[in-house]
Design an enzyme around this catalytic site. Structure first.
Site, PDB file in Angstrom:
ATOM      1  N   LYS A   1       0.811  -1.206   0.000  1.00  0.00           N
ATOM      2  CA  LYS A   1       0.000   0.000   0.000  1.00  0.00           C
ATOM      3  C   LYS A   1       0.849   1.262   0.000  1.00  0.00           C
ATOM      4  O   LYS A   1       0.380   2.347  -0.311  1.00  0.00           O
ATOM      5  CB  LYS A   1      -0.887   0.039   1.263  1.00  0.00           C
TER       6      LYS A   1
ATOM      7  N   GLU B   1       7.936   2.417  -5.821  1.00  0.00           N
ATOM      8  CA  GLU B   1       8.088   1.882  -4.458  1.00  0.00           C
ATOM      9  C   GLU B   1       8.197   3.061  -3.486  1.00  0.00           C
ATOM     10  O   GLU B   1       8.827   4.076  -3.812  1.00  0.00           O
ATOM     11  CB  GLU B   1       9.354   0.996  -4.447  1.00  0.00           C
TER      12      GLU B   1
ATOM     13  N   ILE C   1       9.616   3.001  -0.300  1.00  0.00           N
ATOM     14  CA  ILE C   1      10.938   3.044   0.341  1.00  0.00           C
ATOM     15  C   ILE C   1      11.674   1.728   0.106  1.00  0.00           C
ATOM     16  O   ILE C   1      11.085   0.653   0.205  1.00  0.00           O
ATOM     17  CB  ILE C   1      10.799   3.367   1.852  1.00  0.00           C
TER      18      ILE C   1
ATOM     19  N   ASP D   1      14.379  -0.551   1.567  1.00  0.00           N
ATOM     20  CA  ASP D   1      15.053  -0.768   2.850  1.00  0.00           C
ATOM     21  C   ASP D   1      16.098  -1.871   2.655  1.00  0.00           C
ATOM     22  O   ASP D   1      17.191  -1.608   2.168  1.00  0.00           O
ATOM     23  CB  ASP D   1      13.979  -1.119   3.890  1.00  0.00           C
TER      24      ASP D   1
ATOM     25  N   THR E   1      12.173  -6.806  -1.214  1.00  0.00           N
ATOM     26  CA  THR E   1      10.962  -6.734  -2.040  1.00  0.00           C
ATOM     27  C   THR E   1      11.341  -6.590  -3.516  1.00  0.00           C
ATOM     28  O   THR E   1      10.864  -7.344  -4.368  1.00  0.00           O
ATOM     29  CB  THR E   1      10.081  -5.547  -1.591  1.00  0.00           C
TER      30      THR E   1
ATOM     31  N   ASP F   1       3.668   3.426   6.650  1.00  0.00           N
ATOM     32  CA  ASP F   1       2.927   3.116   7.876  1.00  0.00           C
ATOM     33  C   ASP F   1       3.805   2.511   8.953  1.00  0.00           C
ATOM     34  O   ASP F   1       4.881   1.970   8.692  1.00  0.00           O
ATOM     35  CB  ASP F   1       1.824   2.098   7.582  1.00  0.00           C
TER      36      ASP F   1
END
Ligand code: IMP
Ligand code: MG
Length: 179
Positions: free
Chosen positions: A50, A106, A108, A110, A114, A165
């Site tokens: 999301k 995307e 972020i 990290d 992903t 989030d």
């Protein structure tokens, strides 16, 4: 900071990127994307949900080219603030990538887990080109492909707001803050 910044019982320590800073940067990224393609490229902007929903919405409005938008949902299992290596597609786009210029959006980067999982998977679908546009990049792990466009090199802190989030809270904040 307003009361919305204290949702979820968590305290935000500082605003890292203000609404104005983000708006200026995202508009510039959209204009750079515009200059990188032509009207014949059949551009497909693929957002990773999301987290990318606000960034993508702002970004595509600064791209002055014909394009289509679709989304993927990838989930990685781990704790709230650290991602594990196990990445799974829980919702796949049914858009064809064949022969198209595809940009993965995307929020972020990290650990890079992903993207390292998704890039090979999407490459197999035969896009003419596959690029990554990331709002934030922590530059931690090695990536199978580096993002072509990066909004900001992010500090190694847990960031929330503007789509990002912590346990589903804070996504609606118009700025990005450190938790
Ligand atoms: P990676 O697979 O470790 O690169 O993590 C990518 C995903 O983890 C992002 O798309 C975010 O959803 C989440 N994530 C990583 N760092 C943060 C952060 O600082 N704040 C919020 N979400 C993050
Ligand atoms: Mg997340």
């Amino acid at each position: 900071m307003t009361t919305q910044a204290r949702l979820g019982g968590q305290k935000l320590t500082r605003i890292v990127y203000s609404e104005e800073t983000i708006a200026r940067r995202v508009d510039k990224m959209g204009r750079e994307i515009t200059e990188s393609y032509t009207e014949d490229d059949d551009l497909l902007v693929l957002g990773l949900l999301k987290g990318s929903f606000i960034f993508l919405a702002d970004l595509v409005r600064s791209v002055d080219l014909p394009l289509q938008v679709d989304f993927l949902v990838a989930a990685s299992y781990g704790s709230d603030t650290a991602s594990s290596g196990d990445v799974r597609l829980v919702y796949d786009s049914d858009a064809s990538l064949e022969g198209r210029a595809v940009i993965i959006v995307e929020d972020i980067v990290d650990s890079g887990n992903t993207l390292n999982r998704l890039v090979p998977l999407l490459s197999e679908r035969g896009p003419k080109s596959l690029e990554i546009c990331a709002l934030l990049h922590k530059r931690i792990g090695p990536l199978v492909k580096e993002p072509r466009w990066v909004g900001f090199d992010a500090p190694e802190e847990f960031l929330v707001g503007y789509g990002l989030d912590f346990s589903e809270n804070f996504r609606h904040l118009p700025y990005i803050a450190s938790l």
